[in-house]
Design a protein around this motif. Structure first.
Motif, PDB file in Angstrom:
ATOM      1  N   TYR A  77      94.910  40.925  34.697  1.00 55.65           N
ATOM      2  CA  TYR A  77      93.832  41.905  34.826  1.00 55.65           C
ATOM      3  C   TYR A  77      92.946  41.738  33.596  1.00 55.65           C
ATOM      4  O   TYR A  77      93.448  41.671  32.477  1.00 55.65           O
ATOM      5  CB  TYR A  77      94.399  43.326  34.843  1.00 55.65           C
ATOM      6  CG  TYR A  77      95.467  43.527  35.883  1.00 55.65           C
ATOM      7  CD1 TYR A  77      95.145  43.910  37.187  1.00 55.65           C
ATOM      8  CD2 TYR A  77      96.811  43.319  35.576  1.00 55.65           C
ATOM      9  CE1 TYR A  77      96.132  44.081  38.148  1.00 55.65           C
ATOM     10  CE2 TYR A  77      97.800  43.489  36.530  1.00 55.65           C
ATOM     11  CZ  TYR A  77      97.455  43.868  37.808  1.00 55.65           C
ATOM     12  OH  TYR A  77      98.436  44.037  38.759  1.00 55.65           O
ATOM     13  N   THR A  78      91.626  41.691  33.793  1.00 55.80           N
ATOM     14  CA  THR A  78      90.734  41.541  32.650  1.00 55.80           C
ATOM     15  C   THR A  78      89.425  42.291  32.846  1.00 55.80           C
ATOM     16  O   THR A  78      88.910  42.356  33.958  1.00 55.80           O
ATOM     17  CB  THR A  78      90.455  40.053  32.339  1.00 55.80           C
ATOM     18  OG1 THR A  78      89.611  39.967  31.187  1.00 55.80           O
ATOM     19  CG2 THR A  78      89.799  39.331  33.504  1.00 55.80           C
ATOM     20  N   THR A  79      88.935  42.814  31.743  1.00 55.22           N
ATOM     21  CA  THR A  79      87.620  43.445  31.742  1.00 55.22           C
ATOM     22  C   THR A  79      86.554  42.412  31.387  1.00 55.22           C
ATOM     23  O   THR A  79      85.377  42.737  31.353  1.00 55.22           O
ATOM     24  CB  THR A  79      87.555  44.599  30.716  1.00 55.22           C
ATOM     25  OG1 THR A  79      87.817  44.079  29.404  1.00 55.22           O
ATOM     26  CG2 THR A  79      88.557  45.692  31.048  1.00 55.22           C
ATOM     27  N   LYS A  80      86.971  41.185  31.126  1.00 55.14           N
ATOM     28  CA  LYS A  80      86.076  40.103  30.713  1.00 55.14           C
ATOM     29  C   LYS A  80      86.176  38.932  31.686  1.00 55.14           C
ATOM     30  O   LYS A  80      86.426  37.795  31.288  1.00 55.14           O
ATOM     31  CB  LYS A  80      86.445  39.625  29.308  1.00 55.14           C
ATOM     32  CG  LYS A  80      86.427  40.682  28.241  1.00 55.14           C
ATOM     33  CD  LYS A  80      85.050  40.832  27.697  1.00 55.14           C
ATOM     34  CE  LYS A  80      85.075  41.759  26.497  1.00 55.14           C
ATOM     35  NZ  LYS A  80      83.774  41.947  25.941  1.00 55.14           N
ATOM     36  N   GLU A  82      84.046  37.240  33.037  1.00 57.41           N
ATOM     37  CA  GLU A  82      83.116  36.161  32.687  1.00 57.41           C
ATOM     38  C   GLU A  82      83.726  35.194  31.669  1.00 57.41           C
ATOM     39  O   GLU A  82      83.241  34.084  31.496  1.00 57.41           O
ATOM     40  CB  GLU A  82      81.792  36.740  32.154  1.00 57.41           C
ATOM     41  CG  GLU A  82      81.875  37.419  30.806  1.00 57.41           C
ATOM     42  CD  GLU A  82      82.358  38.876  30.844  1.00 57.41           C
ATOM     43  OE1 GLU A  82      82.352  39.512  29.776  1.00 57.41           O
ATOM     44  OE2 GLU A  82      82.754  39.388  31.917  1.00 57.41           O
ATOM     45  N   GLY A 109      89.357  41.167  38.117  1.00 58.02           N
ATOM     46  CA  GLY A 109      88.417  41.762  37.184  1.00 58.02           C
ATOM     47  C   GLY A 109      88.425  43.270  37.362  1.00 58.02           C
ATOM     48  O   GLY A 109      88.343  43.755  38.490  1.00 58.02           O
ATOM     49  N   VAL A 110      88.561  43.995  36.263  1.00 57.48           N
ATOM     50  CA  VAL A 110      88.622  45.450  36.310  1.00 57.48           C
ATOM     51  C   VAL A 110      87.627  46.043  35.316  1.00 57.48           C
ATOM     52  O   VAL A 110      87.185  45.366  34.381  1.00 57.48           O
ATOM     53  CB  VAL A 110      90.055  45.968  36.002  1.00 57.48           C
ATOM     54  CG1 VAL A 110      91.050  45.488  37.046  1.00 57.48           C
ATOM     55  CG2 VAL A 110      90.511  45.540  34.617  1.00 57.48           C
ATOM     56  N   SER A 111      87.285  47.312  35.506  1.00 54.44           N
ATOM     57  CA  SER A 111      86.310  47.931  34.603  1.00 54.44           C
ATOM     58  C   SER A 111      86.953  48.429  33.308  1.00 54.44           C
ATOM     59  O   SER A 111      86.306  48.424  32.262  1.00 54.44           O
ATOM     60  CB  SER A 111      85.576  49.078  35.302  1.00 54.44           C
ATOM     61  OG  SER A 111      86.478  50.092  35.657  1.00 54.44           O
ATOM     62  N   GLN A 112      88.212  48.840  33.362  1.00 52.25           N
ATOM     63  CA  GLN A 112      88.901  49.342  32.172  1.00 52.25           C
ATOM     64  C   GLN A 112      90.389  49.043  32.256  1.00 52.25           C
ATOM     65  O   GLN A 112      90.941  48.929  33.347  1.00 52.25           O
ATOM     66  CB  GLN A 112      88.730  50.850  32.032  1.00 52.25           C
ATOM     67  CG  GLN A 112      87.330  51.293  31.754  1.00 52.25           C
ATOM     68  CD  GLN A 112      87.257  52.812  31.574  1.00 52.25           C
ATOM     69  OE1 GLN A 112      88.280  53.498  31.483  1.00 52.25           O
ATOM     70  NE2 GLN A 112      86.051  53.334  31.531  1.00 52.25           N
ATOM     71  N   THR A 118      91.393  44.220  26.754  1.00 56.81           N
ATOM     72  CA  THR A 118      90.524  43.354  27.550  1.00 56.81           C
ATOM     73  C   THR A 118      91.325  42.512  28.536  1.00 56.81           C
ATOM     74  O   THR A 118      90.763  41.978  29.491  1.00 56.81           O
ATOM     75  CB  THR A 118      89.696  42.424  26.650  1.00 56.81           C
ATOM     76  OG1 THR A 118      90.582  41.678  25.814  1.00 56.81           O
ATOM     77  CG2 THR A 118      88.722  43.220  25.789  1.00 56.81           C
TER      78      THR A 118
END
Length: 129
Positions: A77-80, A82, A109-112, A118
């Motif tokens: 899981y990542t907020t980054k 990109e 991809g997650v928001s938080q 991250t």
């Protein structure tokens, strides 16, 4: 069913078990990039965060006589998202001894994430080879 607790690796940040063993499968809860000796959360660099998570997993696996060779499934899981290339490159270094037989994997991809992380990963491990 057996609830596993580890001396190495980060301590849980909530009311959950670090891992649960059912038969020959071990389900690891999400591991954050926390340095166990200091409690520091690595957030500034996704490569370093990924490395810390995998080092944490290695230490916990070592406690029960296993290694990264026992990992059968990973969820990242990542907020980054990109910066997935950096995460992937670091991940590959840790699992390169298994090439081309890498664990199954999902990336989301997650928001938080908890604590402002991250990257977070959970794992399914087989205790028998």
């Amino acid at each position: 069913m057996e609830f596993l607790r580890f001396k190495s690796g980060p301590k849980p940040v909530g009311p959950y078990s670090q891992a649960v063993k059912v038969g020959n499968l071990i389900f690891f809860s999400g591991i954050l990039p926390i340095v166990p000796s200091t409690g520091e959360l690595i957030t500034e660099d996704v490569s370093k965060a990924t490395e810390q998570i995998l080092r944490n997993l290695e230490a916990m696996l070592s406690e029960i006589g296993l290694s990264l060779n026992s990992v059968v499934k990973t969820t990242i899981y990542t907020t980054k998202l990109e910066e997935f290339g950096k995460i992937n490159e670091t991940y590959e270094k840790f699992f390169s001894q298994n090439a081309p037989n890498y664990p199954a994997r999902t990336t989301v991809g997650v928001s938080q994430l908890p604590k402002g992380a991250t990257v977070e990963m959970d794992f399914v491990v087989c205790s028998e080879h």
